[in-house]
Scaffold this active site. Structure first.
Site, PDB file in Angstrom:
ATOM      1  CD  GLU A  67      -1.691  -2.396   1.615  1.00 31.84           C
ATOM      2  OE1 GLU A  67      -0.501  -2.613   1.957  1.00 31.84           O
ATOM      3  OE2 GLU A  67      -2.577  -3.273   1.664  1.00 31.84           O
ATOM      4  CG  PHE A 129      -9.255 -10.339  11.101  1.00 32.53           C
ATOM      5  CD1 PHE A 129      -8.002 -10.735  11.561  1.00 32.53           C
ATOM      6  CD2 PHE A 129      -9.486 -10.320   9.734  1.00 32.53           C
ATOM      7  CE1 PHE A 129      -7.009 -11.114  10.672  1.00 32.53           C
ATOM      8  CE2 PHE A 129      -8.495 -10.703   8.840  1.00 32.53           C
ATOM      9  CZ  PHE A 129      -7.257 -11.100   9.314  1.00 32.53           C
ATOM     10  CD  GLN A 130      -6.855  -7.829   7.507  1.00 34.80           C
ATOM     11  OE1 GLN A 130      -7.766  -7.634   6.701  1.00 34.80           O
ATOM     12  NE2 GLN A 130      -5.671  -8.276   7.146  1.00 34.80           N
ATOM     13  CE  LYS A 179     -16.699  -7.640   3.409  1.00 35.82           C
ATOM     14  NZ  LYS A 179     -15.915  -8.833   3.772  1.00 35.82           N
ATOM     15  CG  MET A 493      22.052  13.729   3.260  1.00 38.80           C
ATOM     16  SD  MET A 493      23.217  14.833   2.439  1.00 38.80           S
ATOM     17  CE  MET A 493      22.233  15.411   1.060  1.00 38.80           C
TER      18      MET A 493
END
Lengths: 578, 196
Positions: A67, A129-130, A179, A493
């Site tokens: 993602e 969940f999630q 959902k 750097m």
């Protein structure tokens, strides 16, 4: 005018049968002119992906590998096209993986609409969940966010999301859809684009008295200096800016996000500001009498030590975001507004001038910098390749027409300092956040946003390993991105800082690389490695002429430093040439 | 610049999550909120935040700008204590038998501008409103009589000089017509923009 979609948002007719929230979401995207979505499916966003199966012709979905890659790709798309980038992610880890990109887009004012799936509304707050509280997690890094728990909210909320993302000072918006709302069917009464929100005023009202005061200051100035940033491009005001600069005859320098608003070769373009900017613009910031800041936000990388920054100058600040004016430096004249509107007003009131003697100062400093730094960097006599000469060769082969996408670090500074840009929306880099891993996915997105242009991702060996999995996205989509890895076998750097400020204590900056060419081959991407000067130009040409993506790894000097440099905590006038 | 108490007044839409968005503006700068009150305003659908912080004017000015920049915030003002009329409310619970036997209740109430809210056999609750030092004072007075519990509300404040937000809101909406106007214009040209 701000960043506008190529296609104006459209009204959609009411559906006659009940529509699912998922379908309404996709219809809203179509109405907003969206053609490309970057995303990754998961359990909580399955209904939207299911609906997408039937919209494949209208909405091109790019399946990324992570993602974070998805949102950086959307940023690249937005920056190259000037349109809103769109991202899909699922709930929980899918959504939290967007946070880095949101923070990056927020600080660099990139318009995004991220749509995340969420668990059923009935499960909210149960540690399902999630499930993560993505609205609260992303509040500090979004321009606006909203959770939809009922499908009937979808048309209005998405219309607001696009309007907020693209108007005024652009920014990222996250819409979290539970959902049940995706599945829920409702009477879709049509989609009307948003044009007004009661509590949101994207553009401040231009106050003419300030424009007049600014013009008076400019007309009296003996040593005026223009500094500009990305606001010029976000306002679509490149032409208005050029006209202003040319009529005023004032030397102008840029922040790294603003570089491509004025061609590099323009005689009044005197170079880059800030920590690794050019010598003259930095030193002369503390000598000018009037400093005209346009669409930039006085970032600490630009100003160095604030209590010693341009104290002698009267500062005129043009910005669409009133909170930027006076935030870091005291402003004599604030010119609130979209620079597309304010610049022509200002241009009309200023006198045509040349400022020849003042401009010669910049030339003198330029000559010193060329002798001390630039000559050695672009045309080295040492055996090892420098990053600068790679960029110089690339310039010659692309003629300044390519889109250059960079991460953060030494390669970024070299690319921004030495690339020639002929056109706007050509420099895509992680400016404010300095995100390693930005370049490769952003380059993928940039190519989708500007398919006719050559896109070169210039990446360090550290950054490329952070999102290297996006080679899989290139493999699957067949997108044509040129990947140029400048490998100095260090986190360069950080190593430079450790060398200069930590007695060369190289603490964990010695990073090993895989065989990038073999890795690319694993993804069916052609490539080669170069370490000899004699082979560099041909290798670059091969990369550019290759039909499809190509990975070129260039082995460069291990311990080269980027100069000039304003050490942290120093004034811009204390810039060091070595 | 001198740090002092500032009263920030924000007019906002009534939206879930906005409190967090505003609170973050303070917490990310490590500024403590001394007092925070939210309530509906006189305008339907518009809420009003009263926030008190101790800071310099420069910091407060920037904070106020950052709050006003939030999408759902309509207008933000900041004022010193001299610029506002402000009140806090306090409740004090004391044992009824002690207070009835030992204190000159009537005098105590009069001197402190308090009133009894509830009188029960076991305890009595008094209420005062005023500035901090005024409400603090009654704590000291009641402490010897077995003060059981004390609570003070957040500060609410009215700006002395402003003409209120009603007028400002009308100005905003005149300058930028509301959604009704825009939608009507849009509906008139629906045929031209209709794509599906």
């Amino acid at each position: 005018m701000q960043t506008q979609p190529a296609t104006a948002p459209a009204t959609i007719a009411p559906e006659t049968t009940p529509t699912s929230g998922a379908v309404a979401t996709l219809q809203a995207l179509i109405a907003e002119g969206v053609d490309t979505i970057f995303g990754y499916p998961g359990g909580a966003i399955i209904p939207i992906y299911d609906a997408l199966y039937d919209f494949k012709e209208q909405l091109h979905h790019v399946l990324v590998r992570h993602e974070q890659g998805g949102i950086h790709a959307a940023q690249g798309y937005a920056r190259s096209s000037g349109r809103v980038g769109v991202v899909f992610a699922t709930s929980g880890p899918g959504a939290t993986n967007l946070v880095t990109g949101l923070a990056d887009a927020q600080i660099d004012s990139t318009p995004l609409v991220c749509i995340t799936g969420q668990v059923f509304a009935s499960l909210l707050g149960t540690d399902a969940f999630q499930e993560t509280d993505i609205i609260n997690i992303t509040t500090p890094v979004t321009k606006w966010n909203y959770q939809i728990t009922d499908a009937t909210e979808i048309p209005e909320v998405l219309a607001k999301a696009f309007y907020i993302a693209r108007s005024g000072r652009p920014g990222p918006v996250l819409i979290d859809i539970t959902k049940n709302a995706q599945i829920q069917r409702f009477d879709f009464t049509g989609y009307t684009p948003c044009q007004h929100i009661r509590s949101y005023r994207p553009k401040p009202i231009v106050r003419n008295e300030y424009v007049e005061q600014a013009a008076a200051l400019i007309n009296q100035a003996k040593k005026p200096f223009i500094i500009w940033g990305q606001g010029v491009m976000l306002g679509g005001a490149e032409q208005e800016f050029k006209t202003f600069v040319e009529k005023s005859g004032i030397p102008a320098a840029w922040t790294i996000l603003g570089v491509d608003a004025l061609p590099t070769d323009h005689p009044l373009n005197v170079g880059m500001l800030g920590m690794h900017g050019n010598y003259g613009p930095n030193v002369l910031t503390n000598e000018c009498d009037v400093l005209i800041a346009i669409g930039m936000r006085f970032d600490d990388r630009v100003t160095g030590r604030l209590d010693k920054y341009a104290k002698q100058a009267q500062i005129i600040h043009l910005d669409i975001d009133p909170t930027e004016i006076g935030k870091n430096v005291p402003t004599a004249v604030p010119v609130w507004g979209d620079c597309k509107e304010t610049l022509p007003l200002l241009t009309a009131l200023i006198e045509e001038k040349q400022h020849t003697a003042w401009r010669q100062h910049f030339d003198e400093f330029r000559d010193q910098e060329v002798a001390a730094v630039i000559q050695n960097e672009l045309f080295p006599t040492s055996e090892e390749l420098t990053m600068g000469e790679v960029i110089q060769q690339l310039n010659e082969l692309t003629n300044g027409d390519a889109i250059i996408v960079t991460d953060v670090g030494q390669h970024q500074m070299v690319a921004c300092r030495y690339t020639k840009f002929n056109q706007s929306r050509s420099n895509i880099t992680s400016g404010g956040l300095g995100t390693m891993g930005f370049s490769l996915p952003a380059a993928i997105g940039a190519k989708f946003g500007a398919p006719d242009r050559t896109v070169v991702a210039v990446i360090g060996d550290g950054g490329v390993q952070m999102t290297i999995q996006e080679l899989g996205t290139i493999m699957q989509t067949g997108v044509n991105v040129k990947i140029l890895i400048l490998n100095n076998q260090f986190l360069g750097m950080v190593r430079q800082w450790q060398e200069l400020f930590n007695d060369r204590r190289y603490s964990f900056v010695d990073i090993a690389s895989p065989d990038y060419v073999q890795v690319a081959k694993g993804y069916y991407i052609e490539g080669q490695r170069v370490s000899e000067r004699a082979n560099l130009r041909n290798a670059l040409r091969t990369m550019l002429e290759h039909d499809g993506s190509y990975l070129l790894e260039v082995m460069v000097t291990k311990e080269n430093n980027i100069f000039p440099m304003v050490p942290q905590g120093c004034s811009v006038a204390e810039i060091r040439l070595k | 610049m001198e740090r002092q108490e500032y009263n920030i007044t924000a007019y906002t839409e009534n939206q879930i999550g906005l409190l967090n968005r505003i609170a973050i503006i303070f917490s990310r700068r490590k500024i403590n909120i001394e007092s925070l009150n939210t309530s509906p305003s006189e305008i339907d659908g518009i809420h009003r935040f009263n926030i008190v912080i101790v800071e310099t004017e420069e910091v407060v000015r920037k904070i106020a700008g950052q709050i006003e920049k939030q999408v759902e915030v309509l207008k933000v003002y900041y004022n010193t204590n001299e610029d506002v009329i402000w009140q806090e409310m306090a409740l004090y619970k004391v044992p009824t038998d002690v207070i009835a036997e030992k204190a000159l209740v009537e005098r105590l109430l009069r001197e402190n501008g308090a009133r009894a809210v509830v009188i029960r056999k076991d305890y009595t609750v008094f209420e005062t409103t005023g500035h901090r030092e005024e409400t603090d004072n009654l704590i000291k007075v009641l402490q010897p009589y077995g003060l059981i519990e004390f609570v003070r509300s957040a500060r609410i404040a009215i700006i002395k000089d402003s003409e209120g937000f009603n007028k400002k809101l009308r100005e905003f909406e005149q300058r930028e017509p509301g959604s009704e106007v825009v939608e009507n214009e849009y509906l008139n040209s629906r045929e031209k923009v209709f794509t599906m």
